[in-house]
Each structure stands twice: as structure tokens, then as C-alpha cells.
Motif scaffolding. Structure first.
Motif, PDB file in Angstrom:
ATOM      1  N   UNK A  13       1.000  -1.188   0.077  1.00 11.99           N
ATOM      2  CA  UNK A  13       0.008  -0.051   0.056  1.00 11.99           C
ATOM      3  C   UNK A  13       0.933   1.283  -0.068  1.00 11.99           C
ATOM      4  N   UNK A  14       1.969   1.122   0.801  1.00  5.74           N
ATOM      5  CA  UNK A  14       2.730   2.247   0.556  1.00  5.74           C
ATOM      6  C   UNK A  14       3.521   2.697  -0.734  1.00  5.74           C
ATOM      7  N   UNK A  15       3.912   1.642  -1.120  1.00  4.63           N
ATOM      8  CA  UNK A  15       4.370   1.687  -2.463  1.00  4.63           C
ATOM      9  C   UNK A  15       3.446   2.497  -3.441  1.00  4.63           C
ATOM     10  N   UNK A  16       2.046   1.947  -3.503  1.00  5.51           N
ATOM     11  CA  UNK A  16       1.090   2.395  -4.237  1.00  5.51           C
ATOM     12  C   UNK A  16       0.676   3.872  -3.992  1.00  5.51           C
ATOM     13  N   UNK A  17       0.798   4.394  -2.757  1.00  2.75           N
ATOM     14  CA  UNK A  17       0.549   5.885  -2.463  1.00  2.75           C
ATOM     15  C   UNK A  17       1.781   6.706  -2.790  1.00  2.75           C
ATOM     16  N   UNK A  18       2.881   5.967  -2.796  1.00  2.00           N
ATOM     17  CA  UNK A  18       4.073   6.829  -3.377  1.00  2.00           C
ATOM     18  C   UNK A  18       4.081   6.776  -4.951  1.00  2.00           C
ATOM     19  N   UNK A  19       3.707   5.847  -5.607  1.00  2.00           N
ATOM     20  CA  UNK A  19       3.629   6.101  -6.847  1.00  2.00           C
ATOM     21  C   UNK A  19       2.268   7.118  -7.400  1.00  2.00           C
ATOM     22  N   UNK A  20       1.294   6.748  -6.592  1.00  2.00           N
ATOM     23  CA  UNK A  20       0.265   7.770  -6.845  1.00  2.00           C
ATOM     24  C   UNK A  20       0.610   9.174  -6.718  1.00  2.00           C
ATOM     25  N   UNK A  21       1.276   9.512  -5.828  1.00  2.00           N
ATOM     26  CA  UNK A  21       1.839  10.932  -5.296  1.00  2.00           C
ATOM     27  C   UNK A  21       2.594  11.542  -6.832  1.00  2.00           C
ATOM     28  N   UNK A  22       3.553  10.604  -7.093  1.00  2.00           N
ATOM     29  CA  UNK A  22       4.287  10.921  -8.463  1.00  2.00           C
ATOM     30  C   UNK A  22       3.511  11.033  -9.529  1.00  2.00           C
ATOM     31  N   UNK A  41       2.982   0.991 -11.216  1.00  2.00           N
ATOM     32  CA  UNK A  41       3.297   0.201  -9.979  1.00  2.00           C
ATOM     33  C   UNK A  41       3.854  -1.137 -10.730  1.00  2.00           C
ATOM     34  N   UNK A  42       3.137  -1.395 -11.835  1.00  2.00           N
ATOM     35  CA  UNK A  42       3.627  -2.790 -12.539  1.00  2.00           C
ATOM     36  C   UNK A  42       2.719  -3.838 -12.060  1.00  2.00           C
ATOM     37  N   UNK A  43       1.505  -3.585 -11.934  1.00  2.00           N
ATOM     38  CA  UNK A  43       0.575  -4.663 -11.552  1.00  2.00           C
ATOM     39  C   UNK A  43      -0.710  -4.535 -12.593  1.00  2.00           C
ATOM     40  N   UNK A  55      -9.294   5.914  -6.367  1.00  2.02           N
ATOM     41  CA  UNK A  55      -8.271   7.083  -6.507  1.00  2.02           C
ATOM     42  C   UNK A  55      -8.830   8.034  -5.775  1.00  2.02           C
ATOM     43  N   UNK A  56     -10.075   8.248  -5.173  1.00  3.63           N
ATOM     44  CA  UNK A  56      -9.951   9.366  -4.232  1.00  3.63           C
ATOM     45  C   UNK A  56      -9.321   8.820  -3.130  1.00  3.63           C
ATOM     46  N   UNK A  57      -9.588   7.876  -2.575  1.00  4.01           N
ATOM     47  CA  UNK A  57      -8.845   7.407  -1.346  1.00  4.01           C
ATOM     48  C   UNK A  57      -7.348   7.697  -1.169  1.00  4.01           C
ATOM     49  N   UNK A  58      -6.680   7.378  -2.221  1.00  2.00           N
ATOM     50  CA  UNK A  58      -5.357   7.831  -2.524  1.00  2.00           C
ATOM     51  C   UNK A  58      -4.978   9.201  -2.211  1.00  2.00           C
ATOM     52  N   UNK A  59      -5.942  10.262  -2.760  1.00  2.00           N
ATOM     53  CA  UNK A  59      -5.875  11.620  -2.713  1.00  2.00           C
ATOM     54  C   UNK A  59      -5.844  11.797  -1.389  1.00  2.00           C
ATOM     55  N   UNK A  60      -6.997  11.406  -0.227  1.00  2.00           N
ATOM     56  CA  UNK A  60      -7.223  11.677   1.055  1.00  2.00           C
ATOM     57  C   UNK A  60      -6.015  11.222   1.862  1.00  2.00           C
ATOM     58  N   UNK A  61      -5.370   9.845   1.353  1.00  4.92           N
ATOM     59  CA  UNK A  61      -4.250   9.226   2.229  1.00  4.92           C
ATOM     60  C   UNK A  61      -3.204  10.316   2.019  1.00  4.92           C
ATOM     61  N   UNK A  62      -2.835  10.999   0.873  1.00  7.06           N
ATOM     62  CA  UNK A  62      -1.782  11.686   0.667  1.00  7.06           C
ATOM     63  C   UNK A  62      -1.801  13.362   1.110  1.00  7.06           C
ATOM     64  N   UNK A  63      -2.998  13.643   1.117  1.00 10.73           N
ATOM     65  CA  UNK A  63      -3.610  15.302   1.634  1.00 10.73           C
ATOM     66  C   UNK A  63      -3.193  15.090   3.229  1.00 10.73           C
ATOM     67  N   UNK A  64      -4.123  14.345   3.963  1.00 10.04           N
ATOM     68  CA  UNK A  64      -4.253  14.153   5.214  1.00 10.04           C
ATOM     69  C   UNK A  64      -2.681  13.996   5.944  1.00 10.04           C
TER      70      UNK A  64
END
Lengths: 196, 196
Positions: A13-22, A41-43, A55-64
Motif C-alpha cells: 500500500x505504501x508503494x502504491x501511495x508513493x507512486x500515486x503521489x508521483x 506500479x507494475x501490476x 483514486x479518491x482514497x489515494x488523494x485523501x491519504x496523501x493530503x491528510x
């Protein structure tokens, strides 16, 4: 399909969030798709959903996460027995270091937070507003104690935060100076001014 | 269909460019259409083409006009018999005033110039780069003459330009202080620092 397969779920999950931020930084949140993310991510896109809901979960994880880091830092700074000038310097250095070390998250949260859905939007907006007010209050305290010039505290906060956001172009440039030198230069200019 | 019909052609073109800058700022250059522009100008889309060739012409008029204003200013400043510190202050105030008075054009040129087509793209990029180098050279000169602290000149330019771009949020805020006060605060903080 590389290394992500060999990791446990929380690291995945951490890697997914990191790649999403990029990805959100490069393409913008709106334009970026889950398919784009799966590719970097390569999956397979479907397997992303084993780790995140949307996708919206990724944004709130990053922002919060960014908002919480700044809130924790100002909690810590306010609790210390320091002069206002020292507190301002610590916060300024924290902003600079975040832009140097976690700049993708910081840039995404700064540019894309308006796309958050509720209740995250209200939470983020409130944290952001409160943070700026608390930062301005430290400056006001410094003015009262005559450590800081009699300036408009909100303008000072605005100048510092925007000056720091200029580090984005430092990342894109050929980086003639190191991050540490950049930090020292910014602190000198903003706290003590250009003039000798 | 209001007042634009009663104007001569060059005033009409000016209004179209002004409305385009506003529209590009609000919607972004890519998302804005000639139909949107016709709507805010209050004419039929077809009649816009009596005054301008294309959306892309509008962007280069806006961007090159901003670039020329800054280039003219630095030409003027370099030619004057002033200390480096005075020159820096004049340029800083010019940036602030442009962000206060022509901020739609300045923001559009700052954010959207990458969408320029050739030869305007190369021209703009060159002017922008040269301007920053000349600004940094004035700072270097000040460091040599010991009017300015020994800081990295490019970082100082980056800080000033980004701090000024923060005026965008000043426009959106409830504007508790006037433009003039904002200018004085910015000059004080950036030239002389926050610390007393």
C-alpha cells in the motif's frame, strides 16, 4: 510485475501511495487514471483494488498525511520554550525539508486538495487554515516581544510558504547548490533579509 | 452584445485579450474554448475572428506582453545610477505591482507559457531565462559591493519571484490589508528580513 509481489500488504500500500503521489504530481489528479497507476506500479489495474478502494482514497491519504505532519510539527513547536524567532525558524526549516524530501506529496496536497471529497475536504481545509493562523500567531507573539519587525503576520506567512513552494523549480533545475545550502540561503534571506 | 459594438477595432481587440486572460486564468488555457470567450465578451464566436486569428494568438499576445514589460523594466533599472540594493528593490516593487494590477496576465503567462507555439515559445523561454540571469547578476553585484549578504543569487531570485506569486492568494482572500501595505510588508521582509 517486479518487486511489489514479494512485499507484505502494508508495504504494498505504501508503494502504491508513493507512486500515486508521483503520478498525480506529473499528470494532475483529475487526468491520472487507475490504469496509469497500475502501469507505474507494475501490476494489473484490478489488483490495485486489493489494497485501496479508489483514486479518491489515494488523494485523501496523501493530503491528510501531509496536513497531519504539519499539524504535529506546530504542536511540537508551540510546546517548546523558545523565542518566537526560533520557532519561526524551526517551522521554516521544516517546510523547506518537506519540500526537499517529500515534495511530491507536498505538491500534490497543495495543488489538488480541492478535489478531496467530504469529510476529508472539510478536515483538510480546517487543518490548513488553522495551521496558518497558528503560524501567524507565533509571528504576532514575536512582534509583541520585539524579536520580529512590525509587519503584517499573514503576509509574512504567505511570503514564507510561497517562497518555499519555489523549491519545486529547484528540483527541476540542474541543482547547482545542495539542499542544505538552499535551506541555509532561504532561512538567511527570509529571517534576516537580503541587505547587509 | 453590449458596449463592445460601439468601440473601434483596436479597443475591441484589447477587450478580447483582457477577457481571454481572465478566462485562461479561471479555466486554464487548454480547457478554455473560443465559444467560452465569445460568451464572456458578449459576441458570436464567429465575430471574434474579425479581431484575432486563434486561441493560440491570444496566449502569445498575453505572454509576450508580460515578458516585454519585465524586460523593459530591467533594461531601465540596469541603466540607472543606483546601488544594487536600490535596483533590487525597484524590481521587487515592479513584480509586486504587476501582480496587484495586471495579475491575470501575469498568472496566465506564468502558468500557461508552455502551451505557446513556436516561434513564441522559444522567444518567451529565452526572455524569461535572461531576465532571471540579469536579476541574479544585480544581486551578485550587490554581494561584491557588500550591500547584500553573501547568499546564492539564484536562490534569492527564486524566493522573491515565488513570494510575489503568493499575491494570487491575497487576491482571493478578504484583503485585510491594502495593496500598498502588502507591497511595503513584502519589501521589508525580503530586503531586511523578519528579525528585528
Amino acid at each position: 510485475m517486479g518487486r511489489i509481489q514479494t512485499l507484505n500488504n502494508s508495504s504494498r500500500k505504501e508503494i502504491i501511495v508513493e507512486k500515486a503521489a508521483n503520478l498525480f504530481k506529473e499528470k494532475g489528479y483529475k487526468a491520472a487514471s487507475m490504469r496509469d497507476l497500475a502501469e507505474v506500479v507494475g501490476v494489473e489495474a484490478a489488483s490495485l483494488y486489493n489494497h485501496i478502494k479508489s483514486k479518491s482514497e489515494l488523494l485523501h491519504v496523501i493530503c491528510l498525511d501531509v496536513a497531519n505532519r504539519f499539524t504535529n510539527k506546530i504542536d511540537e513547536v508551540e510546546a517548546e520554550e523558545l523565542s518566537a524567532k526560533e520557532k519561526i525558524e524551526i517551522l521554516l526549516r521544516f517546510h523547506i525539508q518537506e519540500m526537499l524530501n517529500n515534495y511530491e506529496d507536498v505538491i500534490v496536497s497543495d495543488r489538488e486538495w480541492k478535489h478531496l471529497s467530504e469529510p476529508y475536504l472539510s478536515n483538510f481545509r480546517h487543518q490548513r487554515k488553522t495551521y496558518r493562523k497558528r503560524f501567524a500567531a507565533i509571528i504576532e507573539e514575536g512582534i509583541k516581544k520585539k524579536e520580529i519587525k512590525k509587519i503584517d503576520a499573514s503576509t509574512a506567512v504567505l511570503i514564507m510558504l510561497h517562497a518555499v513552494s519555489g523549491i519545486e523549480s529547484f528540483h527541476r533545475s540542474k541543482q547547482k547548490i545542495s539542499g542544505k545550502e538552499l535551506e541555509e540561503n532561504m532561512v538567511t534571506i527570509l529571517i534576516n533579509g537580503l541587505a547587509k
